[in-house]
Write an enzyme that holds these catalytic residues in place. Structure first.
Site, PDB file in Angstrom:
ATOM      1  N   LYS A 140       0.852  -1.203   0.000  1.00 56.12           N
ATOM      2  CA  LYS A 140       0.000   0.000   0.000  1.00 56.12           C
ATOM      3  C   LYS A 140       0.885   1.249   0.000  1.00 56.12           C
ATOM      4  CE  LYS A 140      -2.366   1.024   3.932  1.00 56.12           C
ATOM      5  NZ  LYS A 140      -2.203   2.398   4.492  1.00 56.12           N
ATOM      6  N   ASP A 179      -8.165   2.141  -0.407  1.00 62.55           N
ATOM      7  CA  ASP A 179      -7.288   3.306  -0.221  1.00 62.55           C
ATOM      8  C   ASP A 179      -6.650   3.761  -1.530  1.00 62.55           C
ATOM      9  OD1 ASP A 179      -7.767   3.658   2.426  1.00 62.55           O
ATOM     10  OD2 ASP A 179      -5.732   3.215   3.121  1.00 62.55           O
ATOM     11  N   ASN A 199     -10.801   7.031   4.899  1.00 58.80           N
ATOM     12  CA  ASN A 199      -9.933   7.038   6.084  1.00 58.80           C
ATOM     13  C   ASN A 199      -8.496   6.738   5.654  1.00 58.80           C
ATOM     14  OD1 ASN A 199      -9.068   7.140   8.705  1.00 58.80           O
ATOM     15  ND2 ASN A 199     -10.143   5.313   9.395  1.00 58.80           N
ATOM     16  N   SER A 233       7.831   6.100  13.053  1.00 62.54           N
ATOM     17  CA  SER A 233       7.654   5.352  11.799  1.00 62.54           C
ATOM     18  C   SER A 233       8.730   5.694  10.763  1.00 62.54           C
ATOM     19  CB  SER A 233       6.254   5.622  11.215  1.00 62.54           C
ATOM     20  OG  SER A 233       5.248   5.429  12.171  1.00 62.54           O
ATOM     21  N   ASP A 246       2.296  -0.504  12.223  1.00 63.94           N
ATOM     22  CA  ASP A 246       1.205  -1.263  11.591  1.00 63.94           C
ATOM     23  C   ASP A 246       1.219  -2.739  11.961  1.00 63.94           C
ATOM     24  OD1 ASP A 246       0.550   1.131  10.491  1.00 63.94           O
ATOM     25  OD2 ASP A 246       0.831   0.536   8.398  1.00 63.94           O
ATOM     26  N   GLU A 301      -6.529   4.111  12.127  1.00 62.36           N
ATOM     27  CA  GLU A 301      -7.916   3.947  11.691  1.00 62.36           C
ATOM     28  C   GLU A 301      -8.869   3.913  12.886  1.00 62.36           C
ATOM     29  OE1 GLU A 301      -5.311   3.055  10.239  1.00 62.36           O
ATOM     30  OE2 GLU A 301      -5.590   2.256   8.225  1.00 62.36           O
ATOM     31  N   HIS A 325      -9.099  -2.402   9.387  1.00 61.75           N
ATOM     32  CA  HIS A 325      -8.618  -3.603   8.700  1.00 61.75           C
ATOM     33  C   HIS A 325      -7.586  -4.392   9.502  1.00 61.75           C
ATOM     34  CE1 HIS A 325      -5.188  -1.055   6.738  1.00 61.75           C
ATOM     35  NE2 HIS A 325      -5.731  -0.379   7.723  1.00 61.75           N
ATOM     36  N   ARG A 326      -6.698  -3.666  10.213  1.00 62.83           N
ATOM     37  CA  ARG A 326      -5.610  -4.393  10.901  1.00 62.83           C
ATOM     38  C   ARG A 326      -6.117  -5.124  12.150  1.00 62.83           C
ATOM     39  NH1 ARG A 326      -2.040  -3.757   7.396  1.00 62.83           N
ATOM     40  NH2 ARG A 326      -1.676  -1.717   6.434  1.00 62.83           N
ATOM     41  N   LYS A 353      -9.772  -1.937   2.860  1.00 65.45           N
ATOM     42  CA  LYS A 353      -8.912  -0.742   2.858  1.00 65.45           C
ATOM     43  C   LYS A 353      -7.529  -1.063   2.281  1.00 65.45           C
ATOM     44  CE  LYS A 353      -7.615   3.085   5.900  1.00 65.45           C
ATOM     45  NZ  LYS A 353      -6.196   3.337   5.785  1.00 65.45           N
TER      46      LYS A 353
HETATM   47  O1  LIG Z   1       3.809   6.516   4.884  1.00 66.41           O
HETATM   48  C1  LIG Z   1       3.128   5.481   4.888  1.00 66.41           C
HETATM   49  O2  LIG Z   1       2.889   4.836   3.854  1.00 66.41           O
HETATM   50  C2  LIG Z   1       2.598   5.005   6.175  1.00 66.41           C
HETATM   51  C3  LIG Z   1       3.120   5.457   7.363  1.00 66.41           C
HETATM   52  C4  LIG Z   1       2.678   4.975   8.683  1.00 66.41           C
HETATM   53  O3  LIG Z   1       1.944   5.997   9.313  1.00 66.41           O
HETATM   54  P1  LIG Z   1       2.560   6.984  10.444  1.00 66.41           P
HETATM   55  O4  LIG Z   1       3.774   7.601   9.895  1.00 66.41           O
HETATM   56  O5  LIG Z   1       1.444   7.943  10.639  1.00 66.41           O
HETATM   57  O6  LIG Z   1       2.844   6.136  11.653  1.00 66.41           O
HETATM   58  C5  LIG Z   1       1.788   3.736   8.584  1.00 66.41           C
HETATM   59  O7  LIG Z   1       1.093   3.550   9.787  1.00 66.41           O
HETATM   60  C6  LIG Z   1       0.796   3.828   7.436  1.00 66.41           C
HETATM   61  O8  LIG Z   1       0.024   2.658   7.329  1.00 66.41           O
HETATM   62  C7  LIG Z   1       1.514   3.995   6.121  1.00 66.41           C
HETATM   63  C1  LIG Z   2      -2.417   3.442   9.430  1.00 64.70           C
HETATM   64  C2  LIG Z   2      -2.691   2.936   8.245  1.00 64.70           C
HETATM   65  O1  LIG Z   2      -2.975   3.635   7.125  1.00 64.70           O
HETATM   66  P1  LIG Z   2      -3.239   5.194   6.881  1.00 64.70           P
HETATM   67  O2  LIG Z   2      -2.487   5.951   7.924  1.00 64.70           O
HETATM   68  O3  LIG Z   2      -2.736   5.426   5.517  1.00 64.70           O
HETATM   69  O4  LIG Z   2      -4.711   5.401   6.986  1.00 64.70           O
HETATM   70  C3  LIG Z   2      -2.642   1.463   8.049  1.00 64.70           C
HETATM   71  O5  LIG Z   2      -2.788   1.007   6.910  1.00 64.70           O
HETATM   72  O6  LIG Z   2      -2.456   0.718   9.032  1.00 64.70           O
END
Ligand SMILES: O=C(O)C1=C[C@@H](OP(=O)(O)O)[C@@H](O)[C@H](O)C1
Ligand SMILES: C=C(OP(=O)(O)O)C(=O)O
Length: 428
Positions: free
Chosen positions: A20, A47, A90, A194, A310, A338, A385-386, A411
């Site tokens: 994703k 998404d 979302n 992250s 995640d 989410e 979803h998670r 998602k």
């Molecule tokens: O940049 C990205 O693709 C993501 C960053 C992460 O979010 P955070 O940086 O808000 O933790 C992760 O939780 C999200 O699913 C995808």
């Molecule tokens: C946090 C997630 O996605 P996003 O922040 O893009 O909604 C996810 O996919 O776990």
């Protein structure tokens, strides 16, 4: 609702959809590039479909009719004013990324999302964009979407990203910075959560021809002016999606090979494999992919998951089947996903009989070997979803696990249930 059927053992090879995070970055780089790009192995999900619709509304032609190879006709950074508000559900990643993309355009852009997205913060990004002379406001003054951006192009120069609990603000700024009127520099305040996602952003930018100078620790960046070059781009399988299959092997003592998540990977979530190895799992890399074999006895561990939020729900579920205590540190940012994932995981594990403690930024799971203390329950998924996918794993060992609102997996992983059930039938 879906009832998970327990299995005696697992022995399966699975593939997962495209990442994703990589799909959304590649879509944006390709949309801003000069010329046509081909994205191989992208993720088609709720998404990414919001992201594509938004890019189309901004004048980028995206052909996703072939599910294995999308063609994106980049506009060289020209972003049109859309006819109506851009709704992103979302999708946190797209909401943060496209706010900056809108700032490259000229005209008025409204970015909205669902009820939960309207509670997910974006103020640090708004403030940093203002430093590049972007006119952007949170419509109701909460520092969350919906947002209005009056695009006049990005001025560039120096800006500061205030401390925040999402790396997406930083990735968003980096992705558009090459298109600023003068070279852009960026200073980042406070702890960066992250972080592997920031490394991923830099890697995708480099793959599309823009090399950013980053200070060690990612607290300062110098972004050269330039345009992405259109290209053919292969997307890795989604490591967060793979985590449920790795976890399935871990708790059942079975063997699962995920064929299309490479090691080394651009995705930080593959670090979960090292944590599962510490808990006692065997990890092998062969031509068929990464094989994980669950042990007789899983052991609890202490981990910092600030970098890979995640997969924290996945690890928490595995921990309920491990003997001893698992402490997951540095996961306050799970509360702005989410759903409030920290609280949701604790509540639902307790519902199954697990002994779990919730702290502001930590989760402590007092596991029992093979989850002997656990019982079935109807799991509330909070439209996340998670939560749905990680608790499905628990149902492979514990009879009577029912996942409510199971469609929420759309998602990030629309055919999760088919692949999950194929894994179990293939094993018989
Ligand atoms: O940049 C990205 O693709 C993501 C960053 C992460 O979010 P955070 O940086 O808000 O933790 C992760 O939780 C999200 O699913 C995808
Ligand atoms: C946090 C997630 O996605 P996003 O922040 O893009 O909604 C996810 O996919 O776990």
């Amino acid at each position: 609702m879906i009832t998970i059927t327990p299995v005696h053992t697992l022995n399966a090879v699975v593939t997962v959809p495209g990442s994703k995070s990589l799909t959304q970055r590649a879509l944006i780089a390709a949309a801003l590039a000069d010329g046509s790009s081909r994205l191989h192995g992208p993720l088609a999900s709720e998404d990414t479909s919001f992201t594509i619709q938004a890019l189309r509304a901004m004048g980028v032609s995206c052909d996703d009719s072939d599910p294995v190879c999308w063609q994106i006709h980049g506009n060289g950074g020209r972003i049109n004013e859309p006819d109506s508000a851009i709704f992103l559900g979302n999708n946190g990643t797209a909401t943060r990324f496209l706010t900056s993309v809108a700032a490259l355009g000229h005209g008025c852009f409204h970015i909205t999302g669902n009820e939960r997205m309207a509670q997910r913060p974006i103020l640090p990004l708004i403030e940093a964009l203002r430093g590049w002379q972007v006119d952007v406001v949170s419509d109701n003054g909460t520092g969350c979407p919906p947002l209005t951006i009056i695009g006049r192009g990005l001025a560039g120069g120096h800006t500061v990203l205030p401390e925040g609990e999402s790396s997406q603000y930083l990735s968003s700024l980096l992705l558009v910075a090459p298109y600023a009127a003068i070279p852009a520099t960026l200073e980042v305040r406070g702890e960066i959560f992250s972080k592997p996602y920031v490394a991923m952003t830099l890697a995708v930018m480099a793959d599309f021809g823009i090399r950013v100078e980053a200070a060690p620790g990612f607290n300062a960046f110098r972004i050269p002016q330039g345009r992405y070059q259109a290209r053919t781009y292969a997307i890795e399988g989604d490591a967060s999606g793979a985590s449920y299959f790795w976890a399935a092997a871990a708790i059942t003592g079975g063997r699962v090979t995920v064929a299309n998540v490479p090691i080394p990977s651009m995705q930080g979530d593959t670090k979960l494999l090292a944590y599962l190895a510490r808990m006692g799992c065997w990890i092998d890399q062969t031509d068929a992919g990464i094989t994980i074999t669950g042990p007789e006895v899983l052991e609890g561990i202490e981990v910092d998951m600030g970098d890979i939020p995640d997969v924290a729900p996945t690890l928490a579920v595995v921990a309920a089947f491990a003997q001893g205590t698992t402490i997951i540190h540095n996961i306050a940012h799970l509360r702005i996903k989410e759903c409030d994932r920290l609280s949701a995981v604790v509540t639902e594990l307790r519902k199954m009989g697990a002994e779990v403690e919730e702290e502001p930024a930590r989760m402590i799971i007092h596991g029992r070997q093979r989850g002997d203390n656990l019982h079935g329950a109807t799991i509330e998924t909070y439209d996340d979803h998670r939560i749905a996918m990680s608790f499905a794993v628990a149902g492979l060992r514990v009879p009577g696990v029912i996942i409510s609102n199971e469609q929420c997996v759309a998602k990030s992983f629309p055919d999760f249930w088919e692949r999950f059930s194929r894994m179990t039938t293939e094993s018989q």
